[in-house]
Design a protein around this motif. Sequence first.
Motif, mmCIF file in Angstrom:
data_model
loop_
_atom_site.group_PDB
_atom_site.id
_atom_site.type_symbol
_atom_site.label_atom_id
_atom_site.label_comp_id
_atom_site.label_asym_id
_atom_site.label_seq_id
_atom_site.Cartn_x
_atom_site.Cartn_y
_atom_site.Cartn_z
ATOM 1 N N SER A 149 0.803 -1.207 0.000
ATOM 2 C CA SER A 149 0.000 0.000 0.000
ATOM 3 C C SER A 149 0.842 1.266 0.000
ATOM 4 N N LEU A 150 1.735 1.339 -0.974
ATOM 5 C CA LEU A 150 2.379 2.617 -1.270
ATOM 6 C C LEU A 150 1.756 3.122 -2.569
ATOM 7 N N TYR A 151 2.113 4.337 -2.961
ATOM 8 C CA TYR A 151 1.520 4.892 -4.176
ATOM 9 C C TYR A 151 2.303 4.433 -5.397
ATOM 10 N N GLU A 176 9.606 9.851 -4.024
ATOM 11 C CA GLU A 176 8.407 10.624 -3.642
ATOM 12 C C GLU A 176 7.613 9.906 -2.560
ATOM 13 N N ASP A 194 1.885 5.296 -8.421
ATOM 14 C CA ASP A 194 2.129 6.352 -9.401
ATOM 15 C C ASP A 194 3.093 7.425 -8.877
ATOM 16 N N LEU A 195 3.689 7.170 -7.714
ATOM 17 C CA LEU A 195 4.743 8.074 -7.234
ATOM 18 C C LEU A 195 6.095 7.392 -7.449
ATOM 19 N N ARG A 196 7.125 8.225 -7.590
ATOM 20 C CA ARG A 196 8.466 7.662 -7.696
ATOM 21 C C ARG A 196 8.898 7.137 -6.322
ATOM 22 N N GLU A 250 9.593 10.512 0.622
ATOM 23 C CA GLU A 250 9.420 11.896 1.102
ATOM 24 C C GLU A 250 8.043 12.093 1.704
ATOM 25 N N PHE A 251 7.040 11.479 1.047
ATOM 26 C CA PHE A 251 5.663 11.616 1.530
ATOM 27 C C PHE A 251 5.531 11.057 2.948
ATOM 28 N N PHE A 252 6.008 9.824 3.129
ATOM 29 C CA PHE A 252 5.832 9.208 4.452
ATOM 30 C C PHE A 252 6.747 9.845 5.501
ATOM 31 N N GLY A 304 7.425 12.906 5.601
ATOM 32 C CA GLY A 304 6.678 14.123 5.958
ATOM 33 C C GLY A 304 5.547 13.803 6.923
ATOM 34 N N LEU A 305 4.815 12.737 6.643
ATOM 35 C CA LEU A 305 3.685 12.389 7.511
ATOM 36 C C LEU A 305 4.167 11.972 8.899
#
Lengths: 317, 377
Positions: free
Chosen positions: A89-91, A98, A93-95, A101-103, A105-106
């Motif tokens: 369950s990662l994205y 990315e 369509d993200l690199r 960086e997203f996680f 950040g969260l």
Amino acid sequence: MVEPPSILVEELVKRFGSFTAVDRVSFRIAGGEIFGLLGPNGSGKSTIIRMLCGLLTPTAGRASVVGFNVAKEPEEVRRHIGYMSQKFSLYDDLRVIENLEFFAGLYGVKGTLFKERIGWALEMAGLKGSEALLTGELAGGWKQRLALGCAVLHRPRVVFLDEPTAGVDPLSRRRFWELIHQMSADGVTVLVTTHYMDEAEYCNRLALIDAGRIVAGGSPSEIKRTAIRGDLLLVECAPLGRGLELIKRQPGVLDAAVFGAALHVVVTAAERARIELAAALASAGVEASRIEPIAPSLEDAFVALTGGHPGGSERAQ
Amino acid sequence: MLGRIWRIIVKEFIQLRRDKYARFRLIVPPIIQMLIYGYAATFEVRRVPIAVLDLDHSQESRDLLARFTFTGRFSVAKILRDDRDIPRTIGRSSIPMALKIEPGFSESLRKGQTAHLQVILDGTNSNTALVAVGYVNQIAATFTQEYARGRVERLMPALAAMAPQVELEQRPWYNPDLNSQWFFVPGVIGSITLVLVVNLTAFAIVREREIGTLEQVMVTPIRPVELILGKTVPFFLVGLADVALVAAVGTLWFRVPFRGNLLVLLLGTVLFLLNTLSIGLLISTLCSTQQQAFASAFFFLNPAFILSGFSFPITSMPAAMQWVTYADPLRYFLIVLRGTFLKGVGLDVLWPQMAALACLTIILLTIGVLRFRKSVD
């Protein structure tokens, strides 16, 4: 000296309507331990993990993770845990970078730590140089390691892994378990669910779970030693089916089941049974090529305790 | 807090940028819809093909029939010979209307009696039929009036000079030519935004629920309010951009005037967008798959459109339905759109609509946020 447990579960219950998914489950896990929940699909393993992550509210009982009550302080719990769900369950369509960086950040990873932790996760997952790849294009084992990387960016003290290696090739699984052992050596507590027997052997301690209940617990060798009351014989014979029928009717046989191309037979005394079984099979015209005592595997223990295979129809290797 | 929201917003825009189909969906369909409404949607009835059956063959009957084609509302597509031709024509061809003049039409007129013009209509398309009958009435009335006047003038000129007459002078304000485009284009801005933003928001959340990423996000220390803001702010901005795009096409291409204050329109748009975001959020809490979201959005959007007064006048609806329209945010936004575009009115006139939108926002947002929190807890 008694260290406070990293995870403490007491009489935990989860009901969905009239269905009891988790039935008065209790266990405690010390810091840095690798604890495995072993059981077939639908036995309640994921439900336990989801309650410990604060994704589900327990119906009854108590559970705490690093000292925080999962029902009352889910936000505090989440600060200290990493979670890898059964489904990737990662994205897609993200690199790669990315997603990290997203996680990061969260999880509130900031400042110099931000770059440092992401670099560390890339290194750990063996994804250095693949930062710009789209996550959806990664092979299964790489995805798995990236998911683990994303789950531990904030240096959690506890990591929950729900069937982390399902559908991953054996080499990648091995590599993944090396990562888990490294984390454990660094003091991270790991709670992992699996229905792979060989994986369960990697755990420090196990709880065998069936239909929402814990049926046995202990280290893999303890479970193997205590689960089977009697001796275990390996019987190779042809035809297999008729041999099984016959053996089940013999006195002194407690249980018999097909394991691959042979039979595993639990008997009260190995030496006597060897002779008796050989005679019984021969007189019935079943050709026995091999009858000898073997050390029980976790799977034997599981069959003895629950009457079924942990992997269900897909068979554990 | 801001860091986390910012991360989600950045992520949403990266995903939007990478999704070719999403980009297409945001730009092309709104423009196409605008063009379709601008060109094809009209309530006017022009050049309706008609069949005529003149059994009188008089100067009077020919004069009356000529008036039908002269206005441009109708065109004679078929001359019929007898009564049996009528059922063969109406409903069995593209001709929806027939006019029949009985023998003795002119004789009755000359005697000062009532003469009959029979109109046979295909009622399947009741809208066209209604409008056409209106025109037929108008033409027949003018004919009668002028015929009567001509006779009085010939027979008693002195009396004719005293005959009173009422002449209708139409002065449609705000849209002097009663241009359908002017009516539709501002409305299209509202309806497109409604569909687009509700769907975008609902789908963006449900998709994450479906593929499991929502769960992965929920085990981080993120707070529900941060997640909600992160997921809705991008669609708020997209909605705003789409309103600007569609409005630009409307004013630059269709030359629909914008007479009001841009800030008043902006205020209305912001309130309306908050409504649509809340509805999208609400739908997302009711669905666990994108198919369910699609069905739920459709279930909501169609009634919202019909009850908004976009094309069916609210005043003509039954009282109970009229009450329901008060819960429809599009109803208020349409008034704001038409008010600012065509009438150029400001907050002094539109404040009740703004207040209603604000109230609906508060109600829907509260329900949406509470339900969303529950659904992820």
